[in-house]
Design a protein around this motif. Sequence first.
Motif, PDB file in Angstrom:
ATOM      1  N   LEU A 222     -12.064   4.686   0.908  1.00  0.00           N
ATOM      2  CA  LEU A 222     -10.828   5.293   1.890  1.00  0.00           C
ATOM      3  C   LEU A 222     -11.020   6.667   1.945  1.00  0.00           C
ATOM      4  CD1 LEU A 222      -7.752   2.892   1.045  1.00  0.00           C
ATOM      5  CD2 LEU A 222      -9.210   3.019   3.269  1.00  0.00           C
ATOM      6  N   GLY A 223     -11.289   7.212   0.666  1.00  0.00           N
ATOM      7  CA  GLY A 223     -11.435   8.754   0.454  1.00  0.00           C
ATOM      8  C   GLY A 223     -12.482   9.281   1.124  1.00  0.00           C
ATOM      9  N   THR A 224     -13.748   8.597   0.806  1.00  0.00           N
ATOM     10  CA  THR A 224     -15.046   8.937   1.592  1.00  0.00           C
ATOM     11  C   THR A 224     -14.904   9.045   3.340  1.00  0.00           C
ATOM     12  OG1 THR A 224     -16.417   8.411  -0.287  1.00  0.00           O
ATOM     13  CG2 THR A 224     -17.585   8.969   1.883  1.00  0.00           C
ATOM     14  N   ALA A 225     -14.016   7.817   3.466  1.00  0.00           N
ATOM     15  CA  ALA A 225     -13.699   7.741   5.019  1.00  0.00           C
ATOM     16  C   ALA A 225     -12.678   8.596   5.714  1.00  0.00           C
ATOM     17  CB  ALA A 225     -13.140   6.300   5.335  1.00  0.00           C
ATOM     18  N   ASN A 226     -12.088   9.691   4.848  1.00  0.00           N
ATOM     19  CA  ASN A 226     -11.233  10.456   5.309  1.00  0.00           C
ATOM     20  C   ASN A 226      -9.930  10.120   5.488  1.00  0.00           C
ATOM     21  OD1 ASN A 226     -10.459  13.425   5.429  1.00  0.00           O
ATOM     22  ND2 ASN A 226     -11.701  13.536   7.446  1.00  0.00           N
ATOM     23  N   MET A 227      -9.449   8.834   4.814  1.00  0.00           N
ATOM     24  CA  MET A 227      -8.378   8.288   5.224  1.00  0.00           C
ATOM     25  C   MET A 227      -7.205   8.392   4.094  1.00  0.00           C
ATOM     26  SD  MET A 227      -9.874   4.760   6.820  1.00  0.00           S
ATOM     27  CE  MET A 227      -8.564   4.400   7.540  1.00  0.00           C
ATOM     28  N   GLN A 229      -5.441  11.390   3.869  1.00  0.00           N
ATOM     29  CA  GLN A 229      -5.096  12.689   3.791  1.00  0.00           C
ATOM     30  C   GLN A 229      -3.603  12.671   4.193  1.00  0.00           C
ATOM     31  OE1 GLN A 229      -7.036  15.326   3.609  1.00  0.00           O
ATOM     32  NE2 GLN A 229      -8.672  13.903   3.071  1.00  0.00           N
ATOM     33  N   SER A 230      -3.127  11.504   4.213  1.00  0.00           N
ATOM     34  CA  SER A 230      -1.545  11.542   4.649  1.00  0.00           C
ATOM     35  C   SER A 230      -0.484  12.193   3.618  1.00  0.00           C
ATOM     36  CB  SER A 230      -1.066  10.014   4.785  1.00  0.00           C
ATOM     37  OG  SER A 230       0.286   9.904   4.993  1.00  0.00           O
ATOM     38  N   ASP A 231       0.584  12.921   3.885  1.00  0.00           N
ATOM     39  CA  ASP A 231       1.510  13.097   2.884  1.00  0.00           C
ATOM     40  C   ASP A 231       2.670  12.185   2.784  1.00  0.00           C
ATOM     41  OD1 ASP A 231       2.496  13.507   5.313  1.00  0.00           O
ATOM     42  OD2 ASP A 231       2.797  15.818   5.076  1.00  0.00           O
ATOM     43  N   ARG A 232       2.470  11.039   3.180  1.00  0.00           N
ATOM     44  CA  ARG A 232       3.656  10.174   3.019  1.00  0.00           C
ATOM     45  C   ARG A 232       3.976   9.956   1.636  1.00  0.00           C
ATOM     46  NH1 ARG A 232       4.814   6.375   7.346  1.00  0.00           N
ATOM     47  NH2 ARG A 232       3.397   6.838   8.852  1.00  0.00           N
ATOM     48  N   LYS A 238      -0.559   7.723  -3.391  1.00  0.00           N
ATOM     49  CA  LYS A 238      -0.424   8.963  -4.454  1.00  0.00           C
ATOM     50  C   LYS A 238      -1.606   8.419  -5.721  1.00  0.00           C
ATOM     51  CE  LYS A 238       2.723  11.391  -2.236  1.00  0.00           C
ATOM     52  NZ  LYS A 238       2.137  12.625  -1.677  1.00  0.00           N
ATOM     53  N   THR A 239      -1.509   7.211  -5.801  1.00  0.00           N
ATOM     54  CA  THR A 239      -2.672   6.715  -6.830  1.00  0.00           C
ATOM     55  C   THR A 239      -3.957   7.015  -6.386  1.00  0.00           C
ATOM     56  OG1 THR A 239      -0.783   5.317  -7.720  1.00  0.00           O
ATOM     57  CG2 THR A 239      -3.257   4.725  -8.373  1.00  0.00           C
ATOM     58  N   LEU A 240      -4.313   6.552  -5.147  1.00  0.00           N
ATOM     59  CA  LEU A 240      -5.692   6.638  -4.634  1.00  0.00           C
ATOM     60  C   LEU A 240      -6.170   8.165  -4.359  1.00  0.00           C
ATOM     61  CD1 LEU A 240      -5.540   3.696  -2.020  1.00  0.00           C
ATOM     62  CD2 LEU A 240      -6.502   3.624  -4.173  1.00  0.00           C
ATOM     63  N   GLN A 241      -4.997   8.758  -3.998  1.00  0.00           N
ATOM     64  CA  GLN A 241      -5.433  10.391  -3.569  1.00  0.00           C
ATOM     65  C   GLN A 241      -5.928  10.950  -5.142  1.00  0.00           C
ATOM     66  OE1 GLN A 241      -2.007  11.539  -2.229  1.00  0.00           O
ATOM     67  NE2 GLN A 241      -2.667  11.696   0.062  1.00  0.00           N
ATOM     68  N   LYS A 242      -5.126  10.790  -6.064  1.00  0.00           N
ATOM     69  CA  LYS A 242      -5.341  11.104  -7.582  1.00  0.00           C
ATOM     70  C   LYS A 242      -6.620  10.756  -8.072  1.00  0.00           C
ATOM     71  CE  LYS A 242      -3.430  11.792 -12.088  1.00  0.00           C
ATOM     72  NZ  LYS A 242      -2.139  11.476 -13.000  1.00  0.00           N
ATOM     73  N   GLN A 314      -1.675  -6.829   1.076  1.00  0.00           N
ATOM     74  CA  GLN A 314      -1.285  -7.907   1.373  1.00  0.00           C
ATOM     75  C   GLN A 314       0.230  -7.652   2.111  1.00  0.00           C
ATOM     76  OE1 GLN A 314      -1.190 -10.967  -1.441  1.00  0.00           O
ATOM     77  NE2 GLN A 314      -3.074 -10.677  -2.105  1.00  0.00           N
ATOM     78  N   THR A 315       0.641  -6.520   1.920  1.00  0.00           N
ATOM     79  CA  THR A 315       2.055  -6.273   2.379  1.00  0.00           C
ATOM     80  C   THR A 315       2.145  -5.000   3.434  1.00  0.00           C
ATOM     81  OG1 THR A 315       3.038  -4.909   0.451  1.00  0.00           O
ATOM     82  CG2 THR A 315       3.446  -7.540   1.010  1.00  0.00           C
ATOM     83  N   HIS A 316       0.798  -4.564   3.764  1.00  0.00           N
ATOM     84  CA  HIS A 316       0.736  -3.004   4.535  1.00  0.00           C
ATOM     85  C   HIS A 316      -0.447  -2.991   5.330  1.00  0.00           C
ATOM     86  CE1 HIS A 316       3.367  -1.933   1.091  1.00  0.00           C
ATOM     87  NE2 HIS A 316       3.512  -0.892   1.701  1.00  0.00           N
ATOM     88  N   TYR A 317      -0.543  -2.706   6.600  1.00  0.00           N
ATOM     89  CA  TYR A 317      -1.804  -2.233   7.306  1.00  0.00           C
ATOM     90  C   TYR A 317      -2.199  -0.848   7.126  1.00  0.00           C
ATOM     91  CZ  TYR A 317      -1.756  -7.004   9.249  1.00  0.00           C
ATOM     92  OH  TYR A 317      -1.815  -8.368   9.593  1.00  0.00           O
ATOM     93  N   VAL A 318      -1.306  -0.081   7.074  1.00  0.00           N
ATOM     94  CA  VAL A 318      -1.339   1.394   6.864  1.00  0.00           C
ATOM     95  C   VAL A 318      -0.482   1.858   5.890  1.00  0.00           C
ATOM     96  CG1 VAL A 318      -2.050   1.969   9.381  1.00  0.00           C
ATOM     97  CG2 VAL A 318       0.286   1.848   8.676  1.00  0.00           C
ATOM     98  N   PHE A 319      -0.599   2.951   5.151  1.00  0.00           N
ATOM     99  CA  PHE A 319       0.288   3.429   4.134  1.00  0.00           C
ATOM    100  C   PHE A 319       1.722   3.582   4.634  1.00  0.00           C
ATOM    101  CE2 PHE A 319      -4.087   5.065   2.853  1.00  0.00           C
ATOM    102  CZ  PHE A 319      -4.017   4.471   1.497  1.00  0.00           C
ATOM    103  N   GLY A 320       2.613   3.044   3.720  1.00  0.00           N
ATOM    104  CA  GLY A 320       4.102   3.413   4.015  1.00  0.00           C
ATOM    105  C   GLY A 320       4.613   2.432   4.769  1.00  0.00           C
ATOM    106  N   LYS A 321       4.242   1.676   5.467  1.00  0.00           N
ATOM    107  CA  LYS A 321       4.774   0.543   6.313  1.00  0.00           C
ATOM    108  C   LYS A 321       4.765  -0.832   5.938  1.00  0.00           C
ATOM    109  CE  LYS A 321       4.422   3.674  10.492  1.00  0.00           C
ATOM    110  NZ  LYS A 321       3.879   3.618  11.900  1.00  0.00           N
ATOM    111  N   GLU A 322       5.580  -1.236   5.395  1.00  0.00           N
ATOM    112  CA  GLU A 322       5.610  -2.652   4.735  1.00  0.00           C
ATOM    113  C   GLU A 322       5.934  -3.845   5.742  1.00  0.00           C
ATOM    114  OE1 GLU A 322       7.197  -4.530   0.545  1.00  0.00           O
ATOM    115  OE2 GLU A 322       7.718  -2.407   1.095  1.00  0.00           O
TER     116      GLU A 322
END
Length: 421
Positions: A222-227, A229-232, A238-242, A314-322
């Motif tokens: 996801l990081g290499t794909a530039n995905m 960048q969200s500030d949600r 946050k775990t993946l960004q770090k 399993q409960t998300h398609y994008v970050f922050g929307k369950e």
Amino acid sequence: MREDFLHYVWRFKKLNNTSLKTVQNNEVVIKDFGLYLGTEGPDFFNAQVYIDGQLWAGNVEMHINASDWYAHHHEIDPAYQNVILHVVWNNDLSVLRSNGTEIPTIVLKDYVSENVFNAYHQFKLNPQYIFCEDYIKQFNSFDWLLWKEKLMIERLEQFTNRIVTELKQTNNNWEEAFYRILLRNFGLNINGEVFYQVSKNLPLKIIRKEQAHLVHLEALFLGTANMLQSDREDYYLKTLQKTYSYLKQKYNLKQTVNSPSYHQLRPDNFPTIRLIQFASFIYNQPFLFDLIRNPESVSRNNYLLGATVSDYWQTHYVFGKEHKIRKKTVSQSFYNLLLINTILPFQYVYHQQLGKDIIDEVLQHYQSIDLEKNSTTEMFQKLQVPVKSSLDSQSVLFLKKNYCDLRRCLNCEIGIKLMNR
């Protein structure tokens, strides 16, 4: 009028060749019409022709207009120095060899019957979806079987060229080349190019070092794909960004310039889901190239069919929307696409280069996979063409793109059969 008609007339001897003469008024007797290869260079190789009793052996070149010889710059191409006969429809210009002598020329329209020409003209009159759709029912099922197998082999050769190109770019690293093309095809048409750039920016050797940690793999893809960048305000984001920030610095990684697109995609094909499924597959498949090295492995549990997503996804398609829990596994239809476009072509090329002929096994595997449903296969089915498996669908897709759309009717077994009625 197209050159393929001239090739057809010459290949299948549809001309009155009992009293041939060149435009220079020399008598011509054809001993051997030559070999039609359909490749670059002269149209027919190794022909044998008597001109005024003198036997000439060499190549035959064809043009609608004699002046096309110069329009195509054959006069400076060494491949055309051995042309013994120039066959044209219109003789609008004398053609000279590099030594200044005139090339013997036949005007083909003087020796083609009106019936043959009218059949060709009628065949290409008022095309609808494909030129032969009013006649295609006359092509019987046995002829279809033979022609579709030939088309599928041509399709595999097309795959071969792509794979060989990738092997050159990876210094003949089969596993790296397979990884790149497999990830590219996970992105389908819309995101295939971005996913391919991810594979180039994220070499398999780095994936191998982090393969024991699923979170690391998700962060890398996801990081290499530039995905990322969200500030949600999302704990997993946050775990993946770090994680990615650490791994990016550790391996000196580059990100893709463009991010994947969500445009006109169903949620199950969102780039987030496809990359997470790929990460799960890599996590569970320690030896990626086993899918290619051992053809029977595709029939066993290889972790690709049914590859699922981690708990968060399993409960998300994008970050922050369950949403309600969904497994989001690689479906049979998506797995079939990967088999058709990646795994089986790689098996074919790999074993071919080892000197093993597995073409029958590969064709049988294509025959066992459900057909792809799209506008092309549906149209051929409406024309009562037998399209029931992926071998059939791949064949008619290749036929439409590489023959019908290019008007190569007289290189097609259907067109030839109908013209020879």
